[in-house]
Write an enzyme that holds these catalytic residues in place. Structure first.
Site, PDB file in Angstrom:
ATOM      1  N   ASP A 249      44.856  38.233  32.419  1.00  0.00           N
ATOM      2  CA  ASP A 249      43.498  37.800  32.089  1.00  0.00           C
ATOM      3  C   ASP A 249      43.217  36.469  32.779  1.00  0.00           C
ATOM      4  OD1 ASP A 249      41.422  38.580  29.515  1.00  0.00           O
ATOM      5  OD2 ASP A 249      41.199  36.628  30.478  1.00  0.00           O
TER       6      ASP A 249
ATOM      7  N   ASN B 101      38.499  44.824  21.865  1.00  0.00           N
ATOM      8  CA  ASN B 101      37.182  44.412  21.400  1.00  0.00           C
ATOM      9  C   ASN B 101      36.236  45.587  21.628  1.00  0.00           C
ATOM     10  OD1 ASN B 101      38.021  41.792  20.740  1.00  0.00           O
ATOM     11  ND2 ASN B 101      37.786  41.120  22.849  1.00  0.00           N
TER      12      ASN B 101
ATOM     13  N   GLN C  65      33.306  41.976  22.938  1.00  0.00           N
ATOM     14  CA  GLN C  65      33.465  42.756  24.170  1.00  0.00           C
ATOM     15  C   GLN C  65      32.433  42.309  25.200  1.00  0.00           C
ATOM     16  OE1 GLN C  65      33.223  47.037  23.754  1.00  0.00           O
ATOM     17  NE2 GLN C  65      34.012  47.386  25.821  1.00  0.00           N
TER      18      GLN C  65
ATOM     19  N   VAL D 130      33.159  43.318  28.777  1.00  0.00           N
ATOM     20  CA  VAL D 130      33.299  44.262  29.887  1.00  0.00           C
ATOM     21  C   VAL D 130      33.360  45.658  29.280  1.00  0.00           C
ATOM     22  CG1 VAL D 130      34.697  44.996  31.847  1.00  0.00           C
ATOM     23  CG2 VAL D 130      34.546  42.553  31.273  1.00  0.00           C
TER      24      VAL D 130
ATOM     25  N   HIS E 220      39.437  48.673  27.939  1.00  0.00           N
ATOM     26  CA  HIS E 220      40.627  47.889  28.281  1.00  0.00           C
ATOM     27  C   HIS E 220      41.242  47.355  26.993  1.00  0.00           C
ATOM     28  CE1 HIS E 220      37.252  45.112  28.011  1.00  0.00           C
ATOM     29  NE2 HIS E 220      38.121  44.189  27.597  1.00  0.00           N
TER      30      HIS E 220
ATOM     31  N   HIS F 224      43.738  44.180  25.456  1.00  0.00           N
ATOM     32  CA  HIS F 224      44.381  42.887  25.668  1.00  0.00           C
ATOM     33  C   HIS F 224      45.794  42.993  25.103  1.00  0.00           C
ATOM     34  CE1 HIS F 224      40.498  40.548  26.244  1.00  0.00           C
ATOM     35  NE2 HIS F 224      40.055  41.638  25.671  1.00  0.00           N
TER      36      HIS F 224
HETATM   37  P1  5GP Z   1      36.470  41.622  26.510  1.00  0.00           P
HETATM   38  O1  5GP Z   1      35.779  40.334  26.150  1.00  0.00           O
HETATM   39  O2  5GP Z   1      35.483  42.602  27.131  1.00  0.00           O
HETATM   40  O3  5GP Z   1      37.292  42.235  25.439  1.00  0.00           O
HETATM   41  O4  5GP Z   1      37.535  41.250  27.627  1.00  0.00           O
HETATM   42  C1  5GP Z   1      37.205  40.987  28.946  1.00  0.00           C
HETATM   43  C2  5GP Z   1      38.263  40.067  29.487  1.00  0.00           C
HETATM   44  O5  5GP Z   1      38.215  40.123  30.896  1.00  0.00           O
HETATM   45  C3  5GP Z   1      38.110  38.602  29.092  1.00  0.00           C
HETATM   46  O6  5GP Z   1      39.246  38.163  28.355  1.00  0.00           O
HETATM   47  C4  5GP Z   1      37.953  37.875  30.416  1.00  0.00           C
HETATM   48  O7  5GP Z   1      38.627  36.637  30.440  1.00  0.00           O
HETATM   49  C5  5GP Z   1      38.546  38.866  31.411  1.00  0.00           C
HETATM   50  N1  5GP Z   1      37.954  38.803  32.727  1.00  0.00           N
HETATM   51  C6  5GP Z   1      36.628  38.786  33.040  1.00  0.00           C
HETATM   52  N2  5GP Z   1      36.459  38.749  34.361  1.00  0.00           N
HETATM   53  C7  5GP Z   1      37.702  38.750  34.909  1.00  0.00           C
HETATM   54  C8  5GP Z   1      38.171  38.709  36.263  1.00  0.00           C
HETATM   55  O8  5GP Z   1      37.414  38.688  37.232  1.00  0.00           O
HETATM   56  N3  5GP Z   1      39.523  38.711  36.440  1.00  0.00           N
HETATM   57  C9  5GP Z   1      40.393  38.763  35.381  1.00  0.00           C
HETATM   58  N4  5GP Z   1      41.700  38.761  35.694  1.00  0.00           N
HETATM   59  N5  5GP Z   1      39.983  38.794  34.107  1.00  0.00           N
HETATM   60  C10 5GP Z   1      38.650  38.784  33.869  1.00  0.00           C
END
Ligand code: 5GP
Length: 114
Positions: free
Chosen positions: A30, A86, A93, A95, A99, A101
């Site tokens: 991440d 998430n 969430q 993205v 996915h 974590h």
């Molecule tokens: P969510 O908030 O959707 O559960 O998780 C998305 C995760 O993707 C976040 O923890 C964020 O830090 C990570 N993330 C977003 N953009 C990028 C990226 O360009 N590269 C990487 N490695 N992680 C990303």
């Protein structure tokens, strides 16, 4: 149809610290880690926005994701891990390409909001 940021990582359009890749799964660190080990495990398909859709549509792929999380925890920590999906904007969430974590490394109960 939009391409998710994770698909752009899969396609090597955006750099990432990739730790594991198979024909159906990719895992990378991440960009904003919340634990010593914070790795995202992402099915390559964009067909599922969240874990509920994945469980309904392809339970075998969800099982592969969990097995990948175990493998990552064994390779990068002591084999124990916290697995977070998430689901929905109000849960954090951001993205909408399913996915998980994988968080590991000296976690304490209540130490992480996500
Ligand atoms: P969510 O908030 O959707 O559960 O998780 C998305 C995760 O993707 C976040 O923890 C964020 O830090 C990570 N993330 C977003 N953009 C990028 C990226 O360009 N590269 C990487 N490695 N992680 C990303």
């Amino acid at each position: 149809m939009s391409t998710s940021i994770f698909s752009r990582i899969i396609d090597r359009e955006i750099p990432a610290d990739i730790v594991l890749e198979t024909d159906r799964m990719i895992a990378f660190r991440d960009i904003a880690p919340k634990a010593a080990v914070h790795i995202l495990v992402v099915p390559k398909t964009e067909d599922y926005a969240n874990v509920v859709e994945l469980a309904a549509g392809d339970p075998q792929l969800l099982a592969e994701l969990v097995a990948t999380a175990q493998q990552i925890a064994e390779e990068h920590a002591n084999g124990e891990f916290r697995l977070i999906f998430n689901t929905g904007p109000s849960s954090g969430q951001t993205v909408f390409h399913v996915h998980a974590h994988v968080l590991s490394g000296a976690l304490e109960e209540g130490s992480l909001g996500r």
